[in-house]
Motif scaffolding. Sequence first.
Motif, mmCIF file in Angstrom:
data_model
loop_
_atom_site.group_PDB
_atom_site.id
_atom_site.type_symbol
_atom_site.label_atom_id
_atom_site.label_comp_id
_atom_site.label_asym_id
_atom_site.label_seq_id
_atom_site.Cartn_x
_atom_site.Cartn_y
_atom_site.Cartn_z
ATOM 1 N N ARG A 136 -19.621 -18.388 14.894
ATOM 2 C CA ARG A 136 -18.253 -19.140 14.231
ATOM 3 C C ARG A 136 -17.053 -19.349 15.111
ATOM 4 N N ARG A 137 -16.942 -18.319 16.069
ATOM 5 C CA ARG A 137 -15.641 -18.378 16.825
ATOM 6 C C ARG A 137 -15.813 -19.149 18.169
ATOM 7 N N PHE A 176 -17.194 -11.409 23.237
ATOM 8 C CA PHE A 176 -16.171 -10.762 22.404
ATOM 9 C C PHE A 176 -16.772 -9.292 22.408
ATOM 10 N N GLY A 177 -17.093 -8.639 23.397
ATOM 11 C CA GLY A 177 -17.534 -7.498 23.362
ATOM 12 C C GLY A 177 -19.079 -6.863 22.928
ATOM 13 N N ILE A 178 -19.752 -7.960 22.266
ATOM 14 C CA ILE A 178 -20.825 -7.937 21.522
ATOM 15 C C ILE A 178 -21.998 -8.291 22.555
ATOM 16 N N PRO A 179 -23.010 -7.433 22.706
ATOM 17 C CA PRO A 179 -24.154 -7.969 23.498
ATOM 18 C C PRO A 179 -25.030 -8.996 22.613
ATOM 19 N N ALA A 237 -10.448 -5.982 28.294
ATOM 20 C CA ALA A 237 -11.888 -6.369 28.515
ATOM 21 C C ALA A 237 -11.829 -8.109 28.254
ATOM 22 N N SER A 271 -9.579 -13.331 27.877
ATOM 23 C CA SER A 271 -9.126 -14.130 26.812
ATOM 24 C C SER A 271 -8.027 -14.903 27.481
ATOM 25 N N LYS A 316 -21.211 -14.229 13.192
ATOM 26 C CA LYS A 316 -19.743 -14.193 13.307
ATOM 27 C C LYS A 316 -19.222 -14.709 14.641
ATOM 28 N N ILE A 317 -20.033 -14.387 15.697
ATOM 29 C CA ILE A 317 -19.755 -14.826 16.953
ATOM 30 C C ILE A 317 -19.792 -16.204 17.244
ATOM 31 N N THR A 360 -23.839 -10.231 13.038
ATOM 32 C CA THR A 360 -22.822 -10.048 14.018
ATOM 33 C C THR A 360 -23.007 -11.214 14.775
#
Lengths: 482, 268
Positions: free
Chosen positions: B84-85, B67-70, B5, B32, B81-82, B78
């Motif tokens: 921060r990445r 990261f798989g999160i809309p 993914a 990735s 958290k994204i 949520t």
Amino acid sequence: MVREPGAAYIVNPTGVRACDNFEIACFGEKGEGRGSKFGLCAAPFRPYLALTPIGAHLDDNITYWIYGTPETNRTSDLPLRRGLLYPLSYRGTSDNFTPFMPESRPSLILEPDLKLSVAADGSQSVELTGAWDIRALESRAVSLKRRLAEHARASLARWDLTQVQRLDHAGALLIWRAWSKRRPQALRLNPAQEMFFANLAGSGALARPAWRPDPLAPVRALGRAVLSALGHFLAVAQLFGQMLIDSAALARHPSRAPWREISAAVYRTGAQALGITAAVGFLIGIVLSFLSSEQLKTFGANVFIVNILGIGIIREMGPMICAVLVAGRSGSAITAQLGVMRVTEELDALRVMGIPYTVRLILPKVLALALTMPLLILWTSAVALIGGAISAKLQLDIGMTSFFTALPAAVPTVNLWLGIGKGVVFGALIALVACHFGLRIKPNTESLGAGTTSSVVTSITAVILADAVFAVLFNDVGIALQ
Amino acid sequence: MTRAAPVIEVHGLWTQYGEHVVHRDLDLSVQSGEVVSLVGGSGSGKTTLMRQMLGLESPARGSVNVFGIPLHGSPADTLKKIRRRWGVLFQEGALYSALSVFDNIALPLRELRVFEEGFIHDMVMLKLDMVDIERRHATKMPADLSGGMVKRIALARALALEPELVFLDEPTAGLDPDRSESFVRLIQALHEQLRLTVVMVTHDLDTLVSLSDRIAVLAEQRVIVCGSLAEVVRIEHPFIRNFFLGERGVRALAAARAELGVRELWSS
Ligand SMILES: Nc1ncnc2c1ncn2[C@@H]1O[C@H](COP(=O)(O)OP(=O)(O)OP(=O)(O)O)[C@@H](O)[C@H]1O
Ligand SMILES: [Mg+2]
């Protein structure tokens, strides 16, 4: 069951109903993830963000592990409370989660941890394990730092970092600082970890000038303030002079004057200010009239309300209210506009095109304010007098007609001219001060805010000073009753 | 078969400002660990696409998953958290003008509220080293820096939280060739060592050729092709022809040309 790509669903493994806090880790071909703190309930749910391994997909073969101690008191959750592992394997459809006990636990990415191990020959070594990266440290930095320091003090130990599963600069730095920024004598590293420590070893410190107490600081500060006030005064005078010199050429070619800018500035500083000046003027007129009437009534000197309001508003209050409002409204706008233009190098762009910004930007504003201020003052004074007359009618029963017929006799016309003269001076002053501060804005956001504030404060102060000068110069003009 | 993914998945994206459609049904995915470059003419919507991937714009239609999160419709927790990445280098640097260079880089670290000042200081020094900025510049204000320095300090700030995903908007624009070269090497090294995923907008062919795993070409309001250099230059499209096979393009591709057989391709 609704499924979304990129998210994996876990179905209740063993009849455990809901637990609040346990950890979960998952593995895919592309990586691992772990996280904690979410409810597991009968309904399918989306795993926590950090759980979906980067690159994991619904069709992937991912093994989910649930382990740890849930914060739950339910009897049915007892196995979880004892810390038993519930391995879950997800094989493509959301319904066929079959719990099973694996023979060996796969290599989870673990929490950062360190322990002292003693070898057979009695030598000690500090072993670091788990993920030492910023995301693991975010919540654990303080305790890890303390424990690292404890072990570092017992400096005879060997350090073994080969079991660290993940390392980044933040993790390496935490360890490095515990070592007092020196490599320990005995250290085992993976080749991949070398880079982080090599980078750290090469990095030095920032030399900052030491702070020394200064007993003369208040005196210096006062001196600087006085000098800076003088400096501002000179600079405003200089700006005015420069503007006049640059505009001199326009006298011969009036068609080259920035008429459009002037008219735009007149509209912005004049027409658009009519509402607010009227509203404030009207209220001040009412208040002034109300308070004076109360006093006059006790002396039976009702008719003098016309004199008080006439002189007070036309000569003093009107110009002052207007100046304060315009300084706050237009002065701040001018400062901010010029400041941003300076920051974005628009002023330099004008200069290199051979267009003097004094003529293009400052002259229109000074002219416009010098023109609109007297008009606004007339307007404000008129509205304030109307407010005053209304209040006088209600309080002292002086009719509007008699109020305004008495006005010309009570207030010598010269007061009107004085108000208008003040308007021209105040307007030009406000514009010049605002431009001056705008041109001094430094290219950062803080300076823009500070500059706008100083501009407004200084222009109001300047206006009050100028008003005092007017009062002294014209102390015998237009006040004496005929 | 396992299908990996993507870290970023843009699906059926429409971006619209009033009547003006910037993206029409655009699809793009970033795997990735890869470096994907966005190229396209000026005003073709590269910056806007990057802003969509950052959640700074909202799509008129379609979805953006990171990261798989809309990015739209996920809870704020949520999304935090994204955020921060990932790390972002904006086209103009976007350094905080009221903070010194040091404080700019320290800001995201201080925001975590776990590290002490000494740690943050060392971390900032390390990041400055990584982007090749000398110590004495650390106390300067952003306004006193050259354009290239702003770029590198903005990169240091983007890397402050050790991101897994980095967005770079024109990283080498405004750098001298030497600095561009070292910027490219820096990204390369970071990419290898930290397994970074990089999304980059660039007009610089040298950067493009030396860094990209895949190149996404934006034209006609969508991604007309996304693939390796060899795949991209095979597409028959005026923009690609001018961009890669114009005089400058051919010069930059000179090294890769023999291998790709570009000359044969276009002369036939
Ligand atoms: N906030 C906005 N409102 C209206 N239109 C916008 C807005 N932001 C961008 N656009 C339009 O979207 C289009 C794409 O802009 P974008 O900044 O993404 O271009 P770009 O590809 O990054 O160009 P460049 O290479 O010059 O940086 C442009 O036509 C621009 O005018
Ligand atoms: Mg752009």
